[in-house]
Design a protein around this motif. Structure first.
Motif, PDB file in Angstrom:
ATOM      1  N   LEU A   1      -4.129   5.884   7.464  1.00  0.00           N
ATOM      2  CA  LEU A   1      -5.125   5.586   6.636  1.00  0.00           C
ATOM      3  C   LEU A   1      -4.766   5.358   5.075  1.00  0.00           C
ATOM      4  O   LEU A   1      -3.612   6.104   4.380  1.00  0.00           O
ATOM      5  CB  LEU A   1      -5.974   6.918   6.416  1.00  0.00           C
ATOM      6  CG  LEU A   1      -7.330   7.128   5.783  1.00  0.00           C
ATOM      7  CD1 LEU A   1      -8.363   7.815   6.514  1.00  0.00           C
ATOM      8  CD2 LEU A   1      -6.989   7.421   4.156  1.00  0.00           C
ATOM      9  N   ALA A   2      -5.163   4.478   4.640  1.00  0.00           N
ATOM     10  CA  ALA A   2      -5.166   4.239   3.030  1.00  0.00           C
ATOM     11  C   ALA A   2      -5.948   4.387   2.017  1.00  0.00           C
ATOM     12  O   ALA A   2      -7.352   3.936   2.305  1.00  0.00           O
ATOM     13  CB  ALA A   2      -4.958   2.555   3.021  1.00  0.00           C
ATOM     14  N   ARG A   3      -5.950   5.366   1.252  1.00  0.00           N
ATOM     15  CA  ARG A   3      -7.204   5.747   0.466  1.00  0.00           C
ATOM     16  C   ARG A   3      -6.582   5.803  -1.285  1.00  0.00           C
ATOM     17  O   ARG A   3      -5.505   6.158  -1.363  1.00  0.00           O
ATOM     18  CB  ARG A   3      -7.278   7.267   0.666  1.00  0.00           C
ATOM     19  CG  ARG A   3      -8.299   7.868  -0.157  1.00  0.00           C
ATOM     20  CD  ARG A   3      -8.819   9.386   0.137  1.00  0.00           C
ATOM     21  NE  ARG A   3      -7.406   9.984   0.262  1.00  0.00           N
ATOM     22  CZ  ARG A   3      -6.970  10.776  -1.020  1.00  0.00           C
ATOM     23  NH1 ARG A   3      -7.758  10.384  -2.288  1.00  0.00           N
ATOM     24  NH2 ARG A   3      -5.842  11.466  -0.954  1.00  0.00           N
TER      25      ARG A   3
ATOM     26  N   MET B   1       0.678  -1.247  -0.032  1.00  0.00           N
ATOM     27  CA  MET B   1       0.003  -0.086  -0.037  1.00  0.00           C
ATOM     28  C   MET B   1       0.927   1.187   0.238  1.00  0.00           C
ATOM     29  O   MET B   1       0.472   2.380  -0.510  1.00  0.00           O
ATOM     30  CB  MET B   1      -0.850   0.019   1.226  1.00  0.00           C
ATOM     31  CG  MET B   1      -1.770  -1.016   1.042  1.00  0.00           C
ATOM     32  SD  MET B   1      -3.355  -0.845   2.324  1.00  0.00           S
ATOM     33  CE  MET B   1      -2.428  -1.028   3.867  1.00  0.00           C
ATOM     34  N   ILE B   2       2.153   1.168   0.730  1.00  0.00           N
ATOM     35  CA  ILE B   2       2.897   2.370   0.737  1.00  0.00           C
ATOM     36  C   ILE B   2       3.595   2.534  -0.545  1.00  0.00           C
ATOM     37  O   ILE B   2       3.773   3.763  -1.223  1.00  0.00           O
ATOM     38  CB  ILE B   2       3.927   2.235   1.575  1.00  0.00           C
ATOM     39  CG1 ILE B   2       3.602   2.262   3.307  1.00  0.00           C
ATOM     40  CG2 ILE B   2       5.064   3.106   1.523  1.00  0.00           C
ATOM     41  CD1 ILE B   2       4.444   1.946   4.268  1.00  0.00           C
ATOM     42  N   ASP B   3       3.821   1.250  -1.207  1.00  0.00           N
ATOM     43  CA  ASP B   3       4.251   1.603  -2.608  1.00  0.00           C
ATOM     44  C   ASP B   3       3.516   2.176  -3.614  1.00  0.00           C
ATOM     45  O   ASP B   3       3.783   2.823  -4.572  1.00  0.00           O
ATOM     46  CB  ASP B   3       4.793   0.316  -3.436  1.00  0.00           C
ATOM     47  CG  ASP B   3       5.943  -0.494  -2.293  1.00  0.00           C
ATOM     48  OD1 ASP B   3       6.763   0.555  -1.845  1.00  0.00           O
ATOM     49  OD2 ASP B   3       6.196  -1.559  -2.477  1.00  0.00           O
ATOM     50  N   LYS B   4       1.908   1.736  -3.333  1.00  0.00           N
ATOM     51  CA  LYS B   4       1.092   2.636  -4.195  1.00  0.00           C
ATOM     52  C   LYS B   4       0.712   4.091  -4.038  1.00  0.00           C
ATOM     53  O   LYS B   4      -0.057   4.683  -4.892  1.00  0.00           O
ATOM     54  CB  LYS B   4      -0.151   1.684  -4.096  1.00  0.00           C
ATOM     55  CG  LYS B   4      -0.070   0.151  -4.811  1.00  0.00           C
ATOM     56  CD  LYS B   4      -1.239  -0.653  -4.680  1.00  0.00           C
ATOM     57  CE  LYS B   4      -1.225  -1.959  -5.337  1.00  0.00           C
ATOM     58  NZ  LYS B   4      -2.257  -2.814  -5.199  1.00  0.00           N
ATOM     59  N   GLY B   5       1.445   4.531  -3.133  1.00  0.00           N
ATOM     60  CA  GLY B   5       1.390   5.888  -2.498  1.00  0.00           C
ATOM     61  C   GLY B   5      -0.310   5.978  -2.068  1.00  0.00           C
ATOM     62  O   GLY B   5      -0.779   7.283  -1.961  1.00  0.00           O
TER      63      GLY B   5
END
Length: 270
Positions: free
Chosen positions: A190-192, A171-175
């Protein structure tokens, strides 16, 4: 036969008696005058005991010379003379440049996009610092996911802690990730993806301190709509989302989530 000298054998008489016997006038003796103090005439000068000779009053007395208070004080020959005007001290005030360097940001310039943002929270909560997730955050974010799954005893455990860290890294790699910090410690994330919120997790030590509200407030900026899903059994999450302005919508039996648990859709619109 030897002649002896003639000797007067008549007893001696006082002269006065002799004169009286001869008929001569003999003055009568005067009575002695008793000792009386001598009277000093009023106008006679009084006699004083001998005193040392003093100079007459009309002789000038020699006094030591006193300095004139108005005369300038003379300095000894080896005393340096001071100048009449005070010596000017050098000006030590730093000279500031008139122009601002070209690379200095003006006070009205916006902050860079990668600078952590401090979000004010509700009264009584600390200020939360938000920033974009970094690859090195994956371990801490994976731990937060594992702790939340363990605390929710009604939720099945599908992944190991290592898999949770790997999931956070993707999820971090996808920004998608926004990290929240309190006192320099990661407090949640939070992941959006666009208008859709994949997940929202808060660390145990940061529960009830306004971290979730700060993350949602930042997610709403520049958007007109946000959607997310939560489990129907997670009553605390439902109350939280309603308090943040989300409205409950579609409900399912969980056939579309990995856990297979009933879930509910929440939507926020501006």
């Amino acid at each position: 036969m030897t002649r002896q000298p003639f000797l007067l054998t008549t007893p001696a008489m006082p002269v006065g008696d002799l004169l009286a016997a001869s008929g001569a006038d003999v003055p009568e003796p005067l009575d002695p005058i008793p000792d009386q103090p001598e009277e000093t005439p009023p106008d006679a000068p009084l006699e004083t005991p001998d005193a040392p000779d003093l100079p007459p009053d009309d002789l000038p007395q020699e006094l030591p010379d006193l300095p004139d208070p108005e005369a300038p004080e003379e300095s000894p020959d080896d005393t340096p003379a001071f100048p009449e005007t005070p010596e000017e001290l050098p000006d030590t005030t730093p000279v500031l440049p008139d122009e601002t360097p070209e690379d200095a940001p003006a006070p009205w310039d916006p902050l860079p996009d990668d600078m952590p943002q401090e979000i004010p929270t509700q009264p009584g909560f600390e200020a939360v610092t938000l920033r974009a997730g970094q690859p090195l955050d994956a371990g801490k974010l994976g731990d937060i996911i594992s702790q939340a799954v363990t605390a929710a005893t009604w939720k099945p455990r599908l992944h190991s802690s290592v898999e949770d860290i790997a999931h956070a890294g993707r999820m971090i790699d996808k920004g998608w990730i926004t990290v929240a910090e309190l006192d320099g410690r990661i407090a949640g994330f939070l992941a959006r993806e666009g208008d859709y919120i994949h997940s929202l997790y808060i660390a145990d030590h940061a529960q009830g301190r306004g971290v979730g509200s700060a993350l949602l407030t930042a997610a709403k900026e520049g958007r007109d709509r946000l959607d997310l899903w939560t489990f129907q059994q997670n009553r605390g999450a439902q109350r939280f989302y309603r308090r943040e302005g989300f409205a409950a919508g579609e409900e399912t039996d969980g056939q579309h989530n990995d856990e297979g648990l009933p879930d509910i859709r929440f939507t926020w619109t501006r």
